[in-house]
Design an enzyme around this catalytic site. Sequence first.
Site, short mmCIF file in Angstrom:
data_model
loop_
_atom_site.label_atom_id
_atom_site.label_comp_id
_atom_site.label_asym_id
_atom_site.label_seq_id
_atom_site.Cartn_x
_atom_site.Cartn_y
_atom_site.Cartn_z
N ASP A 1 0.75 -1.24 0.00
CA ASP A 1 -0.08 0.08 -0.12
C ASP A 1 0.82 1.32 -0.03
O ASP A 1 1.96 1.40 0.21
CB ASP A 1 -1.00 -0.05 1.18
CG ASP A 1 -2.20 0.84 1.11
OD1 ASP A 1 -2.35 1.67 0.12
OD2 ASP A 1 -2.93 0.55 1.85
N ASP B 1 -8.10 4.43 -3.68
CA ASP B 1 -9.11 4.71 -2.62
C ASP B 1 -10.24 5.60 -3.34
O ASP B 1 -10.47 6.62 -3.32
CB ASP B 1 -8.77 5.44 -1.37
CG ASP B 1 -7.77 4.43 -0.79
OD1 ASP B 1 -7.61 3.42 -0.80
OD2 ASP B 1 -6.89 5.20 0.03
N GLU C 1 2.82 5.23 -4.09
CA GLU C 1 3.04 6.18 -4.86
C GLU C 1 4.64 6.77 -4.95
O GLU C 1 5.25 7.12 -5.61
CB GLU C 1 2.35 7.29 -5.00
CG GLU C 1 0.74 6.63 -5.15
CD GLU C 1 0.10 6.09 -4.07
OE1 GLU C 1 -0.71 5.19 -4.36
OE2 GLU C 1 0.47 6.32 -2.95
#
Length: 659
Positions: free
Chosen positions: A370, A440, A373
């Site tokens: 997770d 998300d 980025e």
Amino acid sequence: MGMVRTIKTKIIVMNEGEHVQIEPYGKHIVRVRVSADEIQDLDWTLLPKEESEATIKKEGTDTIMVNGNLLVKVTGQGHISFWNQKGELLCSELWRMERDTPARILRGKTGGLFHLEQHFCTRAGEHFFGLGQEAHDLFDLKGATLDLCQQNTKSTIPFVLSSKGYGFVWNNPAIGRVEFGTSETRWVAEAARQIDYLVIVGDNPGEIENRYCRLTGFAPEFPEWATGLWQSKLRYETQEELLSVAKEYEKRGIPLSMIVCDYFHWPQQGDWKFDKAYWPDPAAMVKELTEMGIHLLVSIWPTVDPRSENYFEMREQNMLIRAERGPGALVYCRGAETYYDSTNPSAREFVWKKVKEHYYSLGIQNFWLDEAEPEIGPYDYDNLRYWIGNGMEVSSLYPFYYAKTFYDGQKSEGQNEILNLIRCAFLGSQRFGVVLWSGDICADFDSLRRQIKTGLHVAVSGIPWWTTDIGGFHGGDPDSEEYRECMIRWFQFGAFCPVFRMHGFRDKKDRPVSPPVTMDGFCYSGGANELWSYGEEAYSIMEHYVMIRERLRPYISRQFRIASEEGIPVMKPLFFDFQEEICYEIFDQYLFGPDIMVCPVYENGMRERRVYLPAGESWIDAATGKEYGGGGWITVEAPLDKIPLFLRRGTNLKPEIFN
């Protein structure tokens, strides 16, 4: 006027302040690099070039390179254009002679970096697809201006497929943008060392995708055990809670491939281990799940908190991303956090050592990567210092090396079936066995519509393993009739995505079961998100689609094998197989493998929808068994318990599989 010369199979153009090198990079592929001085070997994530049998000849003042079915023409002035073997123009540089504006722009900055621009002529009727994922609600990218960067819900994979018969790779991890304008196409890097792009030609999208994967890598073979349903919610707070959900699925006879232990199961971010107060015996949990035929996916965050037991050692050894200016905190999430620097080989080895000690040694072999980025706030890329450079130049590489951290570690342990979930990707990420998910996203019908387009762009971008949070992530009330319908329609769509995965932060949040004395106690678990959480009607429909997916698993596994061997995605836009003009416009139908056409329903209350049947084939309605000729529109019923599906005539799949 530039000076054009040749060195073996390379074409060199020299101008004042400009050095251009054009060379074959495998058969049917040409690479172009432009520097203010010497060309640099910055391959970034590309694989080594393959051999080709390119030839170069002179035609008047033009220099011509022929590489397989791709022809490159360089004029005496150094202007470049690309053609196919039929003599059809694919794309060409845009030189505005009347304004003395070049197609290639390099404006110097400090530290050997440049603001770069590459301009191409526009083509009437051209369509563009790919560029990774972003919920921008666009299918054809023509007319769009899009940022080149990594953010939550946005993965920049700078490859596009053109309807004119070529693929284009912008081989640059710098922050920038691309403008698919009506007057020109322009690629921009804000801080980079050289222009670097590749053009790939093919007779059809499949050939182009195959050659693109030869540049960036093929996905490994997808584990057959993972083709079923994955169960997740915002977070299960305890070992006992997670096991109780797995047992309930087993009791109900609903097969699971995977169940997820999500974030904040750790004492501090950057500890990379279970909090023993709530996960007292993970090895026993893994064993019990294995006996039920269920794999465990465990969340990993790359964040490192100053309170972590690893923080000071990592800081002293330069294993963390730093701020160029100001405090080192890059994001605030239950504390002031920074990130391990995935571009640093020592940091990768350190993180894997901790993961191996605290997870892998317990039998956990699948990880959820997770915050990939990485997610920073604000997104001031110029304020990031990585091991390999400033963030403006290299930021897009972070998810690539994050995935490589785990892939290399798992490979070193002899693991063959590698499958990790990740929130971001770059060129070549697919070769590390990652499932990309769309981040998300919101939990409503508008978001569902956008996800159809997002999944198709990802497929074109070379990532065959893709999934979305079924039902969306942010919100969604299980007691709302409208949301229940949204969940049903999303679940039907999810059953025909490459990876079939429940997840979301549902409304009606539970009170945390843990006291607020650890990090765990400050993070709610979210509302229930199991199949039985949405009422009897929804449960019955969703259970039915789980069983359809179960019956399709051999078919799905075959498509994954094709993806790993040939680069052909499992989820394909219609134009992939049918190059009719209308197929470049239809975003809400797609091919799932070669034989199933999926027609999702993405509006509340919709009980019928129009479907286009591509020409050249006959199509069988999976719900009724009725056969239709291709080449036109029909309207079909879409009751709440049915997603319209059509089977290509001649397939071995029978309508009864879907009913």
